[in-house]
Design an enzyme around this catalytic site. Sequence first.
Site, PDB file in Angstrom:
ATOM      1  N   CYS A   1       0.751  -1.143   0.002  1.00  0.00           N
ATOM      2  CA  CYS A   1      -0.121  -0.065   0.037  1.00  0.00           C
ATOM      3  C   CYS A   1       0.998   1.142   0.119  1.00  0.00           C
ATOM      4  CB  CYS A   1      -1.103   0.154   1.306  1.00  0.00           C
ATOM      5  SG  CYS A   1      -0.195  -0.196   2.968  1.00  0.00           S
TER       6      CYS A   1
ATOM      7  N   CYS B   1      28.916  32.497  12.443  1.00  0.00           N
ATOM      8  CA  CYS B   1      29.798  32.400  13.767  1.00  0.00           C
ATOM      9  C   CYS B   1      29.505  33.099  14.877  1.00  0.00           C
ATOM     10  CB  CYS B   1      31.348  32.268  13.303  1.00  0.00           C
ATOM     11  SG  CYS B   1      32.474  32.040  15.007  1.00  0.00           S
TER      12      CYS B   1
ATOM     13  N   CYS C   1      32.938  35.229  15.808  1.00  0.00           N
ATOM     14  CA  CYS C   1      33.786  36.390  15.082  1.00  0.00           C
ATOM     15  C   CYS C   1      32.611  36.896  14.002  1.00  0.00           C
ATOM     16  CB  CYS C   1      34.907  35.792  14.181  1.00  0.00           C
ATOM     17  SG  CYS C   1      34.383  34.563  13.108  1.00  0.00           S
TER      18      CYS C   1
ATOM     19  N   CYS D   1      37.862  31.296  12.239  1.00  0.00           N
ATOM     20  CA  CYS D   1      38.619  30.752  13.333  1.00  0.00           C
ATOM     21  C   CYS D   1      39.294  29.411  13.330  1.00  0.00           C
ATOM     22  CB  CYS D   1      37.472  30.608  14.511  1.00  0.00           C
ATOM     23  SG  CYS D   1      36.504  32.216  15.023  1.00  0.00           S
TER      24      CYS D   1
ATOM     25  N   HIS E   1      -1.745   1.342   7.523  1.00  0.00           N
ATOM     26  CA  HIS E   1      -2.130   1.312   6.224  1.00  0.00           C
ATOM     27  C   HIS E   1      -2.017   2.579   5.439  1.00  0.00           C
ATOM     28  CE1 HIS E   1      -4.167  -0.111   2.565  1.00  0.00           C
ATOM     29  NE2 HIS E   1      -5.045   0.861   2.793  1.00  0.00           N
TER      30      HIS E   1
END
Length: 479
Positions: free
Chosen positions: A144, A292, A295, A347, A424
């Site tokens: 199904c 980030c 920074c 970084c 189902h």
Amino acid sequence: MGQRRSCRRYERSEKYFQRVRQQPLNVNMDVWKFWSQIYTNGSLVREMHPAHDDIVTTMLEDLSEIDDPPAEDASDDGNSWQIISRFGSTEIVNLEDDDDDYPFKEIEPGAPSVDSVDLDTFKTVVPPPLFNAVRGLKNYGNTCYMNSALQCLLCIPELTEFFKIGGHRRELNTTGRKFQGQLAMAYNALLVDLLRNPLAIFPDDLRILIRKYARNFDNDDQQDAQEFLNFFLDELHEDLNRVEDKPNVAPIEPNGQPDAEKAQQYWENHLKRDDSVIVDLFYHQLKYKRTCRTCQTERVLFECAASLTLELPEVTDGSRSSIYDCIAKHTEEEVLSGENAWVCPTCKTQREASLKVDMWKMPRVLILLLKRFSFTENSHSKINTSVEFPVRGLELPDNSENRTCVYDLVAACNHVGGDVHQGHYTALCHREDSWYYISDDHVTELNGLPDEVSSTQAYVLIYHRRDVEEVSEEGHMSS
């Protein structure tokens, strides 16, 4: 019998029946064989009919009574044929004649060809429109999930029309990674079967092919309809990919260009490797922005996909959520930390960062997958949150064109039960201006749907975008 007649008159009658878009049933009265034919763009799709005694009897009532003469020996008609593909009792053949003179060849080995039989024994019966155009698919026990997904795809008019006009043959890619064109041909054969057969059918050829090449579906277990739908669209795309030799594409380097320019570069890079009718219809583009928190370095990238998976918002018992709430949750800002921390390019180490996802380029056909199952290490359960969604007028922004897209529901796949591996699947389908509830081979026409539907069973929602002119007429936006 009567006087022998030329084959050309028979061919003209065949072309006439195709022109009026009715499916002729052909009867060889010598050997009592039944078959039907469809001509499409110079190719002939033909199939022997099973013995539907009640249907055949009805159609034969209009035939005049004739004697039952002995069958004559078959002879080769000398026509040139190229068999493109064969699935079960269905053959796709290419006609090499260019003079608008369609040849005929027997369908079963040993059946008499048309020019070896007195054509007084031939009758072509055009069946009346006895049957509704929506057919069911029979269940093999636990299929199904496949039946409901296929019924939903049949609600996409552009995809069905693509196959009906022979687009799959023009763009068939036989160099693909897995099916090498066979899946597209099997899907076309299924479409032909559904359009021509008056009763529900077993999708035998498609199921056998999928089980052959996809191990996760090579069993009789219940499967996930979402997983099957994603798999089927992905492989159908590969079979119809206009790019046969995929090039290596260099990554896009961040250089501070505007989002619109960068998004277009990502989209063009995608089309260099993946370009098909599936991409044309279903693929959307999402924008991912990472920042980030140390920074403030930002990076933006864009990704393409054929469906959008939405988590359900947490709600209190008895309350409901809307599809807009699900989309809002998907696009809300997320914090990346711990194991999920972002490696900041400035970084040069893992940093806590924010992630913001936005819908950028909207598709013509939008597939929304509702994440209704929660999995942990030792258990899994179903999320029965009631989700409210519009039948008409789902409005979503398209940032690539700075406009609002308006969508109407065309199909929904529902799951009943508490387990992804049990229960189902059924389909809610909009076809030919009517709504149908389809549970395998049982098809029920509905008396319309309300403007808004709330359901704890909705698992897949498929929306079709209105054209700009349609939207303007509805008053949502100007063209």
